[in-house]
Scaffold this active site. Structure first.
Site: not given
Ligand code: ADP
Length: 193
Positions: A88, A139, A150
Site C-alpha cells: 500500500r 467495519r 482511506r
Molecule cells: P479496504 O477495504 O479499505 O481496502 P483493508 O481491509 O484492505 O481496507 O484494510 C483496512 C485497514 O487496515 C486500512 O485502512 C489500514 O488501516 C490497514 N491496512 C491494511 N493493509 C495495510 C497496509 N498494507 N499498510 C498499512 N495499513 C494497512
C-alpha cells in the site's frame, strides 16, 4: 501464481480475490483481514493498529511488512498467493521486491482495478447495509469520515505503488466499474495473456 491486486478501498479486490482463490487454489493474503484478526485477538500488533485502522489511516510499514514476511513463508502459500491490500506504499512495494528475491519467488502479475472515485462511497455504504441485513457487524472504518481518510491515503500513498509496478513493466489494468463477472473475466484475460 503470485499476484497482487491493487485498487482503492471499495474497488472489489476482496470479491475478485475470493474468485481467484477458487480458480487457482491459492490463498488470499489480505493485510486488512490479518490486521482485523489481530485487533480482535488483542495481540501486540492489534493493539498498535486498532486506532489508526478505525480512523482510516495506514498502519506502519514496519508492522505490515513483518506480517507479510512471515505469511508468505507458510506452507499454504508455497504454490502461490494473492496479495490484497498490500503493498500500500512504495516502501512496502520495495520491501516486497526484496522479500520475494530473497525467497527466490517471482511475481506473475500486478492487477489494478480502476474505479471511479464517485462510485466508491456508494459501494462502501452498500457493503455496510448488506452487512447489517445479514446480521453482521459493520467495519469500524466503513463510515464517511474514515472513508474519506482511506481515500486520501490511497491517493497519496497507494496510487504511487501502481506507478512503481508500471515502471518495472508488471502492471495490468482492469475496469473495476464493469459488472462483477465481467471484471473476473477481464482479470482472467490479463492473467492468461
Ligand atoms: P479496504 O477495504 O479499505 O481496502 P483493508 O481491509 O484492505 O481496507 O484494510 C483496512 C485497514 O487496515 C486500512 O485502512 C489500514 O488501516 C490497514 N491496512 C491494511 N493493509 C495495510 C497496509 N498494507 N499498510 C498499512 N495499513 C494497512
Amino acid at each position: 501464481m503470485r499476484l497482487i491486486l491493487l485498487g482503492p478501498p471499495g474497488a472489489g479486490k476482496g470479491t475478485q480475490a475470493a474468485r481467484l482463490v477458487e480458480k487457482y487454489g491459492i490463498p488470499q493474503l489480505s493485510t486488512g483481514d490479518m490486521l482485523r484478526a489481530a485487533v480482535k485477538a488483542g495481540t501486540p500488533v492489534g493493539l498498535k493498529a486498532k486506532a489508526v485502522m478505525e480512523s482510516g489511516g495506514l498502519v506502519s510499514d514496519e508492522i505490515v511488512i513483518g506480517i507479510i514476511k512471515d505469511r508468505i513463508k507458510e506452507a499454504d502459500a508455497a504454490k502461490g498467493f494473492i496479495l490484497d491490500g498490500f503493498p500500500r506504499t512504495v516502501a512496502q512495494a520495495e520491501a516486497l521486491t526484496a522479500l520475494l528475491a530473497a525467497e527466490k519467488m517471482n511475481l506473475d502479475a500486478v492487477v489494478e482495478l480502476k474505479v471511479d472515485e464517485k462510485a466508491l462511497m456508494a459501494r462502501i455504504e452498500n457493503r455496510a447495509r448488506e452487512t447489517v441485513a445479514a446480521g453482521g457487524t459493520v467495519r469500524a472504518d466503513d463510515n464517511p469520515e474514515s472513508f474519506k481518510i482511506r481515500l486520501d491515503a490511497y491517493r497519496e500513498q497507494t496510487a504511487p505503488v501502481s506507478a512503481y509496478y508500471a515502471k518495472i513493466g508488471e502492471l495490468k489494468t482492469v475496469d473495476g466499474m464493469a459488472p462483477i463477472d465481467a471484471v473476473t473475466a477481464a482479470i482472467n484475460g490479463v492473467l492468461a495473456g
